[in-house]
Design a protein around this motif. Sequence first.
Motif, PDB file in Angstrom:
ATOM      1  N   MET A   1       0.827  -1.211   0.000  1.00 42.25           N
ATOM      2  CA  MET A   1       0.000   0.000   0.000  1.00 42.25           C
ATOM      3  C   MET A   1       0.862   1.263   0.000  1.00 42.25           C
ATOM      4  SD  MET A   1      -3.088   1.009  -0.117  1.00 42.25           S
ATOM      5  CE  MET A   1      -4.150   2.384   0.237  1.00 42.25           C
ATOM      6  N   LEU A   2       1.810   1.336   0.944  1.00 43.92           N
ATOM      7  CA  LEU A   2       2.705   2.493   1.013  1.00 43.92           C
ATOM      8  C   LEU A   2       3.539   2.593  -0.267  1.00 43.92           C
ATOM      9  CD1 LEU A   2       3.785   4.851   2.658  1.00 43.92           C
ATOM     10  CD2 LEU A   2       5.291   3.284   3.868  1.00 43.92           C
ATOM     11  N   LEU A   3       3.970   1.448  -0.760  1.00 46.79           N
ATOM     12  CA  LEU A   3       4.780   1.439  -1.989  1.00 46.79           C
ATOM     13  C   LEU A   3       3.971   1.996  -3.158  1.00 46.79           C
ATOM     14  CD1 LEU A   3       6.591  -2.029  -1.731  1.00 46.79           C
ATOM     15  CD2 LEU A   3       7.562   0.243  -1.359  1.00 46.79           C
ATOM     16  N   GLU A   4       2.722   1.551  -3.220  1.00 49.70           N
ATOM     17  CA  GLU A   4       1.830   2.010  -4.291  1.00 49.70           C
ATOM     18  C   GLU A   4       1.597   3.523  -4.173  1.00 49.70           C
ATOM     19  OE1 GLU A   4      -0.099   1.357  -7.716  1.00 49.70           O
ATOM     20  OE2 GLU A   4       1.058  -0.138  -6.625  1.00 49.70           O
ATOM     21  N   GLN A   5       1.463   4.016  -2.936  1.00 48.38           N
ATOM     22  CA  GLN A   5       1.232   5.452  -2.725  1.00 48.38           C
ATOM     23  C   GLN A   5       2.463   6.279  -3.107  1.00 48.38           C
ATOM     24  OE1 GLN A   5       0.003   4.922   1.405  1.00 48.38           O
ATOM     25  NE2 GLN A   5      -1.990   5.792   0.928  1.00 48.38           N
ATOM     26  N   LEU A   6       3.643   5.734  -2.816  1.00 51.07           N
ATOM     27  CA  LEU A   6       4.881   6.435  -3.194  1.00 51.07           C
ATOM     28  C   LEU A   6       4.968   6.536  -4.713  1.00 51.07           C
ATOM     29  CD1 LEU A   6       7.320   4.727  -0.663  1.00 51.07           C
ATOM     30  CD2 LEU A   6       6.926   7.198  -0.800  1.00 51.07           C
ATOM     31  N   LYS A   7       4.646   5.433  -5.357  1.00 48.61           N
ATOM     32  CA  LYS A   7       4.659   5.391  -6.822  1.00 48.61           C
ATOM     33  C   LYS A   7       3.701   6.442  -7.389  1.00 48.61           C
ATOM     34  CE  LYS A   7       3.166   2.310 -10.515  1.00 48.61           C
ATOM     35  NZ  LYS A   7       2.662   0.987 -10.868  1.00 48.61           N
ATOM     36  N   GLU A   8       2.493   6.481  -6.830  1.00 47.82           N
ATOM     37  CA  GLU A   8       1.478   7.432  -7.303  1.00 47.82           C
ATOM     38  C   GLU A   8       1.911   8.878  -7.075  1.00 47.82           C
ATOM     39  OE1 GLU A   8      -1.370   6.985  -9.009  1.00 47.82           O
ATOM     40  OE2 GLU A   8      -0.775   4.886  -9.155  1.00 47.82           O
ATOM     41  N   ALA A   9       2.584   9.131  -5.932  1.00 45.96           N
ATOM     42  CA  ALA A   9       3.012  10.506  -5.624  1.00 45.96           C
ATOM     43  C   ALA A   9       4.010  10.995  -6.675  1.00 45.96           C
ATOM     44  CB  ALA A   9       3.621  10.573  -4.229  1.00 45.96           C
ATOM     45  N   VAL A  10       4.879  10.097  -7.142  1.00 50.73           N
ATOM     46  CA  VAL A  10       5.842  10.478  -8.190  1.00 50.73           C
ATOM     47  C   VAL A  10       5.092  10.732  -9.492  1.00 50.73           C
ATOM     48  CG1 VAL A  10       7.828   9.732  -9.568  1.00 50.73           C
ATOM     49  CG2 VAL A  10       7.762   9.237  -7.115  1.00 50.73           C
ATOM     50  N   ILE A  11       4.196   9.822  -9.832  1.00 50.49           N
ATOM     51  CA  ILE A  11       3.448   9.977 -11.091  1.00 50.49           C
ATOM     52  C   ILE A  11       2.648  11.287 -11.079  1.00 50.49           C
ATOM     53  CG2 ILE A  11       1.581   9.002 -12.527  1.00 50.49           C
ATOM     54  CD1 ILE A  11       2.518   6.214 -11.568  1.00 50.49           C
ATOM     55  N   ASN A  12       2.072  11.613  -9.914  1.00 51.60           N
ATOM     56  CA  ASN A  12       1.260  12.835  -9.823  1.00 51.60           C
ATOM     57  C   ASN A  12       2.092  14.083  -9.555  1.00 51.60           C
ATOM     58  OD1 ASN A  12      -1.051  11.292 -10.181  1.00 51.60           O
ATOM     59  ND2 ASN A  12      -1.259  10.898  -7.986  1.00 51.60           N
ATOM     60  N   GLY A  13       3.403  13.902  -9.351  1.00 50.72           N
ATOM     61  CA  GLY A  13       4.271  15.047  -9.052  1.00 50.72           C
ATOM     62  C   GLY A  13       3.821  15.780  -7.798  1.00 50.72           C
ATOM     63  N   ASP A  14       3.319  15.008  -6.821  1.00 50.78           N
ATOM     64  CA  ASP A  14       2.702  15.602  -5.632  1.00 50.78           C
ATOM     65  C   ASP A  14       3.704  15.693  -4.473  1.00 50.78           C
ATOM     66  OD1 ASP A  14       1.146  16.256  -3.450  1.00 50.78           O
ATOM     67  OD2 ASP A  14      -0.541  14.996  -4.061  1.00 50.78           O
ATOM     68  N   GLN A  15       4.324  16.865  -4.342  1.00 49.43           N
ATOM     69  CA  GLN A  15       5.370  17.043  -3.331  1.00 49.43           C
ATOM     70  C   GLN A  15       4.833  16.943  -1.909  1.00 49.43           C
ATOM     71  OE1 GLN A  15       8.393  19.804  -3.730  1.00 49.43           O
ATOM     72  NE2 GLN A  15       8.621  19.544  -5.934  1.00 49.43           N
ATOM     73  N   ASP A  16       3.636  17.525  -1.651  1.00 48.05           N
ATOM     74  CA  ASP A  16       3.080  17.509  -0.292  1.00 48.05           C
ATOM     75  C   ASP A  16       2.806  16.075   0.155  1.00 48.05           C
ATOM     76  OD1 ASP A  16       3.217  20.210  -0.216  1.00 48.05           O
ATOM     77  OD2 ASP A  16       1.143  20.536  -0.861  1.00 48.05           O
ATOM     78  N   VAL A  33      15.208   1.290   1.463  1.00 42.85           N
ATOM     79  CA  VAL A  33      15.687   0.783   0.165  1.00 42.85           C
ATOM     80  C   VAL A  33      14.501   0.260  -0.644  1.00 42.85           C
ATOM     81  CG1 VAL A  33      17.247  -0.828  -0.982  1.00 42.85           C
ATOM     82  CG2 VAL A  33      17.873   0.156   1.231  1.00 42.85           C
ATOM     83  N   GLU A  34      13.640  -0.457   0.077  1.00 45.82           N
ATOM     84  CA  GLU A  34      12.415  -0.987  -0.536  1.00 45.82           C
ATOM     85  C   GLU A  34      11.549   0.176  -1.053  1.00 45.82           C
ATOM     86  OE1 GLU A  34      11.567  -4.190  -0.549  1.00 45.82           O
ATOM     87  OE2 GLU A  34       9.374  -4.309  -0.617  1.00 45.82           O
ATOM     88  N   ALA A  35      11.462   1.239  -0.221  1.00 51.66           N
ATOM     89  CA  ALA A  35      10.637   2.399  -0.602  1.00 51.66           C
ATOM     90  C   ALA A  35      11.140   3.020  -1.906  1.00 51.66           C
ATOM     91  CB  ALA A  35      10.662   3.439   0.520  1.00 51.66           C
ATOM     92  N   VAL A  36      12.461   3.104  -2.031  1.00 51.21           N
ATOM     93  CA  VAL A  36      13.035   3.708  -3.240  1.00 51.21           C
ATOM     94  C   VAL A  36      12.869   2.767  -4.433  1.00 51.21           C
ATOM     95  CG1 VAL A  36      15.169   4.505  -4.337  1.00 51.21           C
ATOM     96  CG2 VAL A  36      14.688   5.130  -1.962  1.00 51.21           C
ATOM     97  N   GLN A  37      13.309   1.513  -4.234  1.00 53.25           N
ATOM     98  CA  GLN A  37      13.352   0.619  -5.389  1.00 53.25           C
ATOM     99  C   GLN A  37      11.984   0.143  -5.859  1.00 53.25           C
ATOM    100  OE1 GLN A  37      16.366  -2.268  -4.283  1.00 53.25           O
ATOM    101  NE2 GLN A  37      17.967  -0.981  -5.141  1.00 53.25           N
ATOM    102  N   ASN A  38      11.090  -0.131  -4.893  1.00 50.99           N
ATOM    103  CA  ASN A  38       9.797  -0.683  -5.310  1.00 50.99           C
ATOM    104  C   ASN A  38       8.641   0.304  -5.227  1.00 50.99           C
ATOM    105  OD1 ASN A  38      10.918  -3.174  -5.917  1.00 50.99           O
ATOM    106  ND2 ASN A  38      10.821  -3.804  -3.775  1.00 50.99           N
ATOM    107  N   GLY A  39       8.955   1.562  -4.850  1.00 57.62           N
ATOM    108  CA  GLY A  39       7.929   2.595  -4.829  1.00 57.62           C
ATOM    109  C   GLY A  39       8.282   3.724  -5.776  1.00 57.62           C
TER     110      GLY A  39
END
Length: 214
Positions: A1-16, A33-39
């Motif tokens: 879930m958190l990984l998916e949200q991190l991915k979405e935040a990058v796609i949406n360019g959502d800094q906040d 490391v997991e957050a960076v590589q898989n999110g």
Amino acid sequence: MLLEQLKEAVINGDQDELKVLCGRVLDEKFNPVEAVQNGLIKGIEELGRLWTEGEMFLPDVMMGADVLKLALDILGPELAKAEAAGIKRDVKGRIVIGTVKGDIHDIGKNIVSAMMTAAGYEVHDLGINQDVAAFTEKAEEVGADIIALSALLTTTMPEQKKLVEHLKEKGIKEKYKVIIGGGPTTQDWANEIGADGWSETAGGAIALCDRLTA
Ligand code: B12
């Protein structure tokens, strides 16, 4: 879930949103490391794919790249600690990267640079408009394994050739793998100038570095 949200935040360019999520990574002691590589990286890869297919615009890519950079700044100390604690993050090699002299395009270079860092390389990013001496001096100083050159203009591509020649003249070409990239460059151009590798994409650049440092 958190990984998916991190991915979405990058796609949406959502800094906040990204800042909140990075806070959660730290608070919940989530493996950075997991957050960076898989999110985060999954996000920039998806953004690159959408952009290539014409479903996103360039400013979206730029915002995504900025968000990724911000995340790496926030999680940087934790990534370093993870490394110290022996959590799977070996420094795979040292890379000096930059955009060549006469060229100020840095969006692609920044993505490649951020992904190299996230993939576990020690990256020395010289920035834009750098002459061959700057690349060589930095590579000698930090004991680099790879020198990576970005060029987005047909008029600045010859700088990539010049770097290979410069290393040969100094008798130090064998110490380094030279990789090149950027819009107008090709595998043929890399072969022609005696570079050790070329990639069209940031993901491909990581795979290339992994091969060259294996
Ligand atoms: C954004 C942009 C700009 C911005 C740059 C902002 C910035 N901070 O970078 C601004 C407005 C400043 C700009 C200026 C100019 N630009 Co411009 N620009 C672009 C544009 C629209 C997008 C480039 C981009 O960022 N792409 C997105 C990134 C993600 O892609 P990328 O850089 O290719 O990087 C990917 C890969 O190539 C690879 N990669 C990149 N670097 C590396 C390095 C290594 C080692 C590896 C392995 C892989 C790799 O991985 C990346 C991620 O997948 C392109 C058009 C286009 N469609 O490419 C024109 C373009 C590159 N620009 C062009 C021109 C002509 C100029 C100017 C000369 C315009 C002018 N007359 O002033 C100036 C040059 C200034 C200078 N001295 O550099 C031309 C170049 C033509 C040519 N072939 O020579 C292009 C192609 C536009 C066109 N169709 O005419 N530009």
